[in-house]
Every structure is written in C-alpha cells, then in structure tokens.
Design an enzyme around this catalytic site. Structure first.
Site, short mmCIF file in Angstrom:
data_model
loop_
_atom_site.label_atom_id
_atom_site.label_comp_id
_atom_site.label_asym_id
_atom_site.label_seq_id
_atom_site.Cartn_x
_atom_site.Cartn_y
_atom_site.Cartn_z
N CYS A 121 0.86 -1.18 0.00
CA CYS A 121 0.00 0.00 0.00
C CYS A 121 0.89 1.23 0.00
O CYS A 121 2.10 1.14 0.21
CB CYS A 121 -0.89 0.05 1.24
SG CYS A 121 -2.03 -1.34 1.41
N GLY B 75 -0.36 0.44 -5.11
CA GLY B 75 -1.71 -0.09 -4.94
C GLY B 75 -2.68 0.53 -5.92
O GLY B 75 -2.80 1.76 -5.96
N ASN C 159 0.31 1.01 6.06
CA ASN C 159 1.01 0.21 5.07
C ASN C 159 1.75 -0.89 5.81
O ASN C 159 2.58 -0.62 6.68
CB ASN C 159 2.00 1.08 4.28
CG ASN C 159 2.92 0.26 3.40
OD1 ASN C 159 2.57 -0.85 2.99
ND2 ASN C 159 4.10 0.79 3.12
N GLY C 160 1.46 -2.13 5.47
CA GLY C 160 2.09 -3.25 6.13
C GLY C 160 1.08 -4.34 6.43
O GLY C 160 0.01 -4.40 5.81
N TYR D 278 12.04 -4.24 -6.30
CA TYR D 278 10.85 -4.13 -7.15
C TYR D 278 9.83 -3.09 -6.70
O TYR D 278 9.34 -2.33 -7.52
CB TYR D 278 10.17 -5.50 -7.23
CG TYR D 278 8.90 -5.52 -8.04
CD1 TYR D 278 8.92 -5.33 -9.42
CD2 TYR D 278 7.66 -5.73 -7.43
CE1 TYR D 278 7.75 -5.35 -10.17
CE2 TYR D 278 6.48 -5.75 -8.17
CZ TYR D 278 6.53 -5.56 -9.54
OH TYR D 278 5.37 -5.57 -10.28
#
Length: 490
Positions: free
Chosen positions: A19, A45, A124-125, A266
């Site tokens: 995210c 996202g 985020n996570g 990435y």
C-alpha cells in the site's frame, strides 16, 4: 482484502505491492497535495484509494473510491468535498481480509471518534497477530466494520486510557506485531509511525515555512515540490502540529532494523531514494553483480519491462553485451481488459508485451527480470521470443529464488504455489524451457544494496524472509493456521 481484480490481469506472476500512505499538514488545500502524492504512489496499490481531511468550520470529511487516483481524485466536484489544511490518504493493494468480495468499508483511511476528538489512520504493512487481536476485541465488545487488519489499531486506541490521541496510538501499536508504517491525523496534528524493525518505508518532507508531508516514498515529495527532510526511523513516532512544530519519540523497545529488501528490488519506484541510496542505482548494481555471478555468451541483453530495465542496463554494462529493447510494453492497456472475454484472455501476456522481432531474430538473448514467482508469465515470454526467431533464451533474475511467502504487507502466493519452493534451479529451467537460468545470490543482492561484505547470516541487515525463510517477526496468526516455519534442514 482484494476488492477488485488487478489492473493488469496477466500480472499474476509478480508479487503485488503493499500500500502507499501520504499525509499533509500546514498547506492550503491539503486534499490536492494528498491526491498528487497518492498519484505518485499509485504503483504501490491500484485497487482503491481514500482521503480524509479536517476543516475547523466543516469538520472531518472522507472520500473513498475503487480504482485509480486519476479517475477519482482529480475532479473539482470531489475535491471540493475535502476542505482543510490537514489530511491523510491511502492507496491499496490488499494483503489481508476476505478476498474476492467488494466492500468500500475496507478502503482506508479508517476514522474513529474518541472522547478527545476524531482521528483517522492509514496503514502500510500487515499485522501478523491481527486475528488474535480481533477475537480478543470482539469478545470485549468491539464491533468491526471491515475485514482489514488495520482496523484493529482503531479499536485498540478506543480501549486505551491515555488522554490524547498520540499516546493512545502508542498503546495500540505496542500490542501489534508485524510490519507497519502508519500515517494518522487529529484535528490539529499529523502523526507518522514506523514499526520497531522498520520493515516498511516512511519519509518526512517539508513544504514552505510550516507545511509538512509524510509519504511512503520520496518520489511523492518530488511531485509536489516538497523538500526531503529525512526518513522516519524504525520504531519512531513523529507528531507534527499545525503550527509547524515537529516532535519525535521512540515508544517501542529498540530492535535491529530489518527493512524490506524487496523495496530495493521491485516495489519502490526507481526515482525514489531509500536509505540514502537511489533505487535506480541499486537495481542497476544488481545487474552488475548478476553479470559477475552468472555470465553467459550471448548477443543481446533485454529487460522484461519495466521492472527488469535497470538491472538489464547494469548487466549489459558489466558484460559488454549490447543492451536492447527486445520486448515492448503496451503502456496504454489501462483497465479495458479487467474482465476480458475468454478469447482475449487466452492471448495472455501478448496484450501487455510484444516482441521487437527485427531486433531479436536469430540472436542469443539474455532476458533480465526482477523475479520469478509462479513462472507462468516467464514461460509465455520465452515462447514469444522463440516464436519471433530468437536462437537462444537465457534468463537472469535480479533477486534470489522466491521460496517463502511474505506476511508483512506483500500479497504473496501460498508457499505451494511458489515455483522455487517446489523445484531446484535446474528443474525450474526445464519447466520454463530456457537455455539457462540463474538468480542473483543473496550475498550479491546485499552487495548491490550497499552491504559490501554481503549478508551476515547471524544478523541480516534486511528482511529477506521471502528468499531465506528467516522471519524477523513470527507470523503467529499463520502458524495458528498450520503454516510451517523453516526447519534446520532447509
């Protein structure tokens, strides 16, 4: 939770981004800043996004939508519903929750009304003990509105006895296990927190004299002209007041940093800066290391666009073999084929990628990609190259074999669907049908990321569990479901 298919239904051979979070305070029209920041973080996202703002006259306002930022947060009609000089936003590709259903209630940021006022959070996570926390909270009377693990934080805050929002957030996050970078807001404060191991990224930027922003990546600072101040440290909480004052605290027990190494490989945009290093330069150096470790006699080095491009450039430079765009990506596929007909779906990867036939005909091709997950797309690309007349196809992969699932905010297939978990490298080569296949070593990846001595097996610098199986935080929920950790024999 996965609320809609990914924008490119043929990207199922990639690990999906987690995210992106963004927050702003002390700026005129915070929602516009946040929308621009989220647009820059769209790669993290594409399923949905949301923005919450606060205006003293109008109170809290929220807008949550499925789809791209550009489709939802660019119209004047929508942006006028989000007044205020403080706000937070979120873009998501879900990693937790009930997949396969569509529910706007799962789209962040989440909002809660407390005795001392409202607060919103974006996360985020992934919380690795979320199910245990959820059961406990429900037994104590909490009523959940979403299937997201992130909502646990709001309920834990509600049960805290602390007298202000930042202290309640500290209480809540001390109960949480796993990975989290959180941006949150009250009526007058913007808050940013990273977990004690700093698995997920979060940075601080400055706008003008008193304006500040928090972002998952530095590329989002560039789009709004913000000055990069610094990274939020692992285990740090920063609280930014509407008068421009920034305070910092370390509310968690100190632990060794384990930043996600796949951010370098990435997830992050190549124009971002991570840990003081250019992501592009790290990926280029991965290609250099890969060329040293796995040389091959060939005529042309080609990337699988776009994720393999920097590593392919580095491989070509180190090997002296010419670089060429042997595969061209269709940048305008958009969302036309979200639900394609069966006939179009059978075209598979050809909808997204096309071979530059004149360049690759009769040549021995080194194809550089960032990873191999299931192997389905890699096989199709190999077939396309051979159909177009390539003499040989050699795969070089800019990460070690992906053998273990991630539980810290990355949508990874179950272990039995990971090709490298079931096959040796030679078996993978035969399965893919290529002339040779080599992955960069874990030591080589560490060297490319700036750790000259390579990986210290006793104290790894990064979280590399997807390659090594060594999880820095025990995934307790998954173990309760039967997941088996790495054994000594492995």
């Amino acid at each position: 939770m996965r609320t809609m298919p990914p924008s490119h239904p043929f990207d199922d051979d990639k690990l999906k981004e987690e995210c992106g979070v963004f927050g702003a305070i002390g700026v005129t029209d915070a929602a516009s800043f946040i929308a621009l920041g989220l647009h820059a973080l769209q790669h993290r996202g594409q399923e949905a996004g949301g923005i919450v703002t606060y205006d003293p006259e109008a109170g809290f306002h929220s807008a949550r939508r499925f789809g791209y930022v550009r489709d939802n947060f660019t119209s004047q009609k929508v942006m006028e519903t989000l007044p205020g000089s403080i706000g937070i936003g979120h873009v998501r590709y879900s990693t937790a929750g009930s997949k396969g259903t569509t529910a706007i209630r799962d789209v962040q940021p989440f909002f809660g009304e407390f005795a001392m006022g409202g607060a919103a959070i974006a996360h985020n996570g992934n919380i690795t003990n979320a199910e245990a926390l959820r059961r406990e909270l429900i037994e104590r009377g909490s009523i959940f509105q979403s299937s997201s693990d992130s909502e646990c934080i709001i309920h834990l805050m509600a049960r805290s006895l602390q007298r202000n929002i930042p202290e309640r957030m500290k209480d809540a996050l001390r109960r949480v296990e796993g990975a989290f970078s959180v941006v949150a807001m009250t009526r007058t404060k913007l808050i940013g927190v990273r977990d004690p191991r700093g698995v997920r990224p979060l940075v601080l930027g400055k706008v003008g004299d008193k304006g500040y922003v928090l972002s998952s990546e530095t590329c989002a600072l560039d789009i709004i002209g913000a000055e990069f101040v610094r990274e939020i440290e692992p285990g740090e909480m920063v609280v930014i007041s509407d008068n421009g004052k920034v305070t910092s605290s370390k509310p968690f027990e100190q632990q060794a940093s384990r930043f996600c190494i796949f951010e370098h490989v990435y997830f992050s945009r190549p124009d971002s800066i991570l840990e003081g290093r250019s992501v592009y330069e790290t990926r280029r150096q991965i290609g250099v290391e890969l060329a040293k470790e796995a040389p091959v006699d060939a005529d042309l080095v080609c990337p699988v666009p776009d994720s393999g491009t920097p590593a392919a450039i580095g491989f070509a430079f180190e090997s002296g073999i010419p670089y060429g765009m042997g595969i061209i990506r269709n940048q305008y596929m958009g969302r036309t084929f979200i639900e394609p007909s069966e006939q179009i779906r059978n075209m598979g990867v050809r909808l997204k990628l096309n071979v530059n036939r004149a360049l690759i005909r009769d040549k021995r091709i080194i194809l550089v990609d960032d990873s191999v997950v299931r192997g389905t797309t890699s096989r199709k690309i190999k077939d396309m190259l051979l159909d177009a007349g390539a003499a040989e196809v050699h795969f070089r992969i800019a990460s070690p074999p992906t053998m273990w699932p991630c539980f810290y905010g990355v949508d990874t297939p179950d272990r039995d669907k990971l090709l490298a978990a079931k096959m040796s490298v030679e078996e993978m080569r035969e399965y893919l049908g290529v002339d040779s296949l080599q992955f960069i070593s874990l030591d080589g990846l560490y060297r490319a990321a700036g750790v000259a001595a390579g990986r210290d097996p006793k104290a790894p610098r990064y979280c590399d569990a997807c390659f090594s199986g060594e999880y820095p935080v025990v995934p307790s929920d998954m173990i309760a479901k039967g997941f088996e950790m790495k054994t000594a024999a492995e």
